[in-house]
Design a protein around this motif. Structure first.
Motif, PDB file in Angstrom:
ATOM      1  N   GLY A 324       0.963  -1.242  -0.113  1.00 13.22           N
ATOM      2  CA  GLY A 324       0.020   0.054   0.192  1.00 13.22           C
ATOM      3  C   GLY A 324       0.816   1.307  -0.059  1.00 13.22           C
ATOM      4  O   GLY A 324       0.628   2.179  -0.617  1.00 13.22           O
ATOM      5  N   LYS A 325       2.088   1.364   0.956  1.00 16.64           N
ATOM      6  CA  LYS A 325       2.880   2.422   0.698  1.00 16.64           C
ATOM      7  C   LYS A 325       3.401   2.813  -0.575  1.00 16.64           C
ATOM      8  O   LYS A 325       3.549   3.823  -0.920  1.00 16.64           O
ATOM      9  CB  LYS A 325       4.164   1.928   1.761  1.00 16.64           C
ATOM     10  N   TRP A 326       3.747   1.663  -1.169  1.00 16.20           N
ATOM     11  CA  TRP A 326       4.520   1.919  -2.484  1.00 16.20           C
ATOM     12  C   TRP A 326       3.243   2.580  -3.604  1.00 16.20           C
ATOM     13  O   TRP A 326       3.696   2.910  -4.607  1.00 16.20           O
ATOM     14  CB  TRP A 326       5.450   0.937  -2.983  1.00 16.20           C
ATOM     15  N   GLU A 327       1.991   2.039  -3.361  1.00 12.93           N
ATOM     16  CA  GLU A 327       1.204   2.151  -4.359  1.00 12.93           C
ATOM     17  C   GLU A 327       0.901   3.668  -4.111  1.00 12.93           C
ATOM     18  O   GLU A 327       0.547   4.370  -5.292  1.00 12.93           O
ATOM     19  CB  GLU A 327      -0.303   1.460  -4.084  1.00 12.93           C
ATOM     20  N   LYS A 328       0.859   4.254  -2.963  1.00 15.40           N
ATOM     21  CA  LYS A 328       0.673   5.550  -2.936  1.00 15.40           C
ATOM     22  C   LYS A 328       1.674   6.696  -3.505  1.00 15.40           C
ATOM     23  O   LYS A 328       1.462   7.637  -4.018  1.00 15.40           O
ATOM     24  CB  LYS A 328       0.892   5.982  -1.442  1.00 15.40           C
ATOM     25  N   THR A 329       2.883   6.276  -3.773  1.00 11.75           N
ATOM     26  CA  THR A 329       3.953   6.845  -4.374  1.00 11.75           C
ATOM     27  C   THR A 329       3.950   6.850  -6.055  1.00 11.75           C
ATOM     28  O   THR A 329       4.632   7.461  -6.621  1.00 11.75           O
ATOM     29  CB  THR A 329       5.551   6.310  -4.018  1.00 11.75           C
ATOM     30  N   GLY A 330       2.934   5.814  -6.523  1.00  6.12           N
ATOM     31  CA  GLY A 330       2.751   5.582  -7.826  1.00  6.12           C
ATOM     32  C   GLY A 330       3.988   4.733  -8.480  1.00  6.12           C
ATOM     33  O   GLY A 330       3.838   4.409  -9.753  1.00  6.12           O
ATOM     34  N   LEU A 331       4.803   4.248  -7.713  1.00  9.11           N
ATOM     35  CA  LEU A 331       5.677   3.539  -8.310  1.00  9.11           C
ATOM     36  C   LEU A 331       5.262   1.818  -8.427  1.00  9.11           C
ATOM     37  O   LEU A 331       5.895   0.888  -9.058  1.00  9.11           O
ATOM     38  CB  LEU A 331       7.200   3.506  -7.481  1.00  9.11           C
ATOM     39  N   LEU A 332       4.317   1.531  -7.751  1.00  6.12           N
ATOM     40  CA  LEU A 332       3.663   0.129  -7.863  1.00  6.12           C
ATOM     41  C   LEU A 332       2.111   0.547  -8.336  1.00  6.12           C
ATOM     42  O   LEU A 332       1.394   1.333  -7.386  1.00  6.12           O
ATOM     43  CB  LEU A 332       3.468  -0.340  -6.294  1.00  6.12           C
TER      44      LEU A 332
END
Lengths: 557, 85
Positions: A324-332
């Motif tokens: 979820g954390k990396w989804e927020k950055t748009g990288l995932l």
């Protein structure tokens, strides 16, 4: 303490260290500012070179790229290390003996020509700016992900730090800061790798671990398992390549030769006292680089296995926290195309539901492997160290090229020592601003421009310097013609496929299947051929140049 | 330094360069790329040999090559008395 607190603590401590070092090693003369008065010991210079050389791309992106490319990732591993052999054997000792501050200085003096000097200055500045923009971007990404600050604020903080120690200390400050940064980045890189290698295979040395059997499945080799996982999802086996062999050859060569021609790497060998030191210093540099570069493919293999096992066909709602954390950055990015609530990660654009940015692999690896919070903080500090050390080295090349090569040696030879030092500091300051601008407004083509930097270095500097040392017959006309043809050819090929007709950027349209990444090798060959041909029909260099060549070939004469 | 000595020093250096760069070419371009698929049939642990050279071995050899050159040249510099104090 939570991850955030640890990250603030470790990053803050590392920044305080860099600033303390910078204050202690202020530069008082241009010689100190440009080349640290040639008083750096070979091993220290080797360490500084390693930090200078290993950029945000090496630290953050490379292992990720390899984990998606499998064996083809070797183009980066061999390409970015093999160049040091060329440096040690063919360039560094002779340039050290020549003893000026920069690459344009060598090109200008050896080819007795202001035109050659200006061509070299333009190349040096262009190559360095391309490169530095990427570093500032890297700083921004690390800040935004780990410290929850805005990317732009992150870039500003990075600019302020680099501005402080590069402008104040010049090469002297940079060298000692880079030594500290090397330690931060190498510990940050090795520690998680050792942890993970031990967890997965029971062997704490990643270089050996990734060729060993798995702890959980005795008798099964990690790489065999990874081949199987890859193939089951429709990818090529991890240990076999996708790229055509010719392209692999040309890319590797372009990166090796480009490395040997990069001005910010070459200039580091002016900082040691003796010719023999320049040779051994290159060895030290490569040894320190090899520590990270032999670990990276292991990290790549572990990360790929970990990721495939963690996400493949798992319930999206049950995905781990880091997801979820990396989804927020748009990288995932996850897009549940078939609506079954599960994550399908396969080859092919229609069924695949997961897009993974390669930068995640190193940054998220500690979280994926469930390592302690402080390790995550350390990785953030390591990424910043890698980006800042490279940025500082590049900024120094830019400021030297302006203040020394352009102003002092070309436009205004009567400039005083103090005036030149001020000019160098102003140039460094301006360069930081411009780099920061590109960090905040990144040109959408950072990846292509890096290929550009290597291609240009390979097609321009490398042949000009090599022929300048190894041929007494090579003259002004030949060298300039060679550089111009090399640059124009390489630049047009890359510009055509990256900007004019990006749609046709595929193997079908490339010449002989050589990608823009590998075209620098062709540019280099063209440079050699044109230079030799032109030199044949034009007058040989004057006697004093032949004496200069005799002189640089021998350490003490 | 006489012209003869100069020439001999330089030719010896060139010979070293040629030898070491041949090894450099062999481990990276030949073992790691051109013959990689063939060498992969030989296994050391989990590694195919070609894969190992491409992602590990070539780098170790690069480091070695530089230090070998450093030693050779330090000896040569002394022999011709051109070393710096």
């Amino acid at each position: 303490m939570d991850t955030q607190a640890w990250t603030f603590l470790i990053v803050g401590a590392s920044f305080a260290l860099y600033i303390a070092i910078a204050v202690r090693s202020r530069a008082g003369s241009t010689k100190e500012f440009y080349i640290a008065s040639s008083r750096v010991s070979p091993s220290v210079n080797g360490m500084a070179t390693a930090a200078d050389w290993m950029s945000a791309a090496s630290f953050i992106s490379m292992a990720g790229s390899i984990s998606f490319m499998g064996r083809d990732g070797a183009v980066y591993l061999m390409g970015w290390t093999g160049g040091y052999v060329l440096l040690a054997l063919l360039l560094a000792p002779y340039l050290r003996k020549f003893g000026q501050y920069t690459v344009p200085a060598f090109v200008g003096d050896r080819y007795y020509s202001q035109t050659a000097r200006v061509v070299a200055i333009i190349c040096a500045i262009f190559v360095s700016f391309t490169y530095v923009a990427g570093q500032m971007r890297g700083v921004g990404i690390v800040f935004s992900r780990f410290l929850d600050v805005d990317i732009n604020t992150g870039v500003f903080i990075g600019m302020a730090i680099v501005l402080f120690y590069a402008v104040l200390g010049g090469m002297k400050g940079i060298t000692y800061t880079q030594v500290a940064q090397y330690w931060v980045l190498i510990v940050a890189y090795l520690l998680p790798a050792i942890f993970i290698s031990f967890m997965v295979t029971g062997i704490p040395i990643p270089q050996i671990g990734f060729g060993s059997t798995l702890s959980l499945e005795p008798g099964v080799y990690l790489l065999d398992k990874l081949d199987g996982l890859n193939e089951a999802l429709g990818f090529t086996a991890y240990t076999s390549g996708n790229k055509p062999m010719l392209d692999v050859l040309f890319i590797t060569a372009a990166l090796m030769v480009g490395t040997a021609g990069l001005p910010h790497v070459i200039v580091r060998f002016y900082t040691v006292p003796k010719v023999a030191d320049a040779r051994s210093s290159t060895g030290w540099a490569l040894l320190f680089i090899a520590l990270l570069y032999t670990t990276a493919p292991a990290v790549a293999a572990f990360a790929r296995t970990n990721m495939l096992e963690t996400v493949t066909n798992k319930e999206y709602s049950a995905a781990p926290e880091w997801f979820g954390k990396w989804e927020k950055t748009g990288l995932l990015k996850f897009n549940d195309k078939n609506g079954d609530g599960r994550i399908q990660y396969v080859k092919g654009t229609e069924q695949n539901e997961l897009t993974v940015d390669r930068d995640i692999m190193v940054l998220a690896n500690p979280e994926i492997a469930k390592l302690p919070n402080w390790v995550v903080g350390l990785v953030a500090a390591g990424g910043l160290a890698a980006a800042l050390s490279t940025a500082a080295g590049l900024l120094l090349v830019i400021s030297t090229a302006f203040a020394h090569d352009l102003i002092k040696r070309n436009l205004k030879p009567d400039l005083s020592e103090q005036g030149e030092l001020t000019a160098a500091r102003i140039a460094a300051g301006l360069a930081v601003m411009i780099a920061g601008y590109f960090g905040i407004n990144p040109p959408g083509f950072v990846a292509q421009v890096v290929a550009f930097a290597f291609g240009l270095a390979a097609a321009s500097f490398f042949p000009a310097i090599i022929m300048g040392i190894f041929s007494k017959r090579m003259n002004r006309e030949g060298a300039i013609a060679g550089m111009i043809v090399g640059i124009l050819f390489t630049a047009s090929y890359i510009v055509y496929f990256s900007f004019i007709d990006p749609a046709s950027n595929n193997a079908q349209h490339w010449w002989f299947g050589i990608s823009p990444e590998g075209i620098g090798t062709v540019g280099m060959i063209l440079n050699f051929v044109v230079a030799i041909a032109v030199a044949r029909f034009t007058p040989p260099p004057p006697e004093r140049i032949r004496e200069l060549i005799e002189n640089i070939r021998i350490p003490r004469a | 330094m006489t012209d003869n000595n100069r020439r001999e020093y330089w030719n010896t250096n060139l010979r070293y360069l040629l030898t070491l760069l041949s090894v450099w070419f062999l481990v990276s371009y030949v073992f790691g790329i051109l013959l990689a698929d063939t060498l992969d049939h030989i296994r050391i642990g989990g590694f195919g040999l070609g894969f190992w050279f491409a992602q590990q071995g070539s780098i170790y050899v690069f480091v070695l090559l530089i230090f070998v050159y450093v030693r050779l040249m330090n000896t040569l510099d002394r022999k011709f008395d051109v070393h710096e104090e």
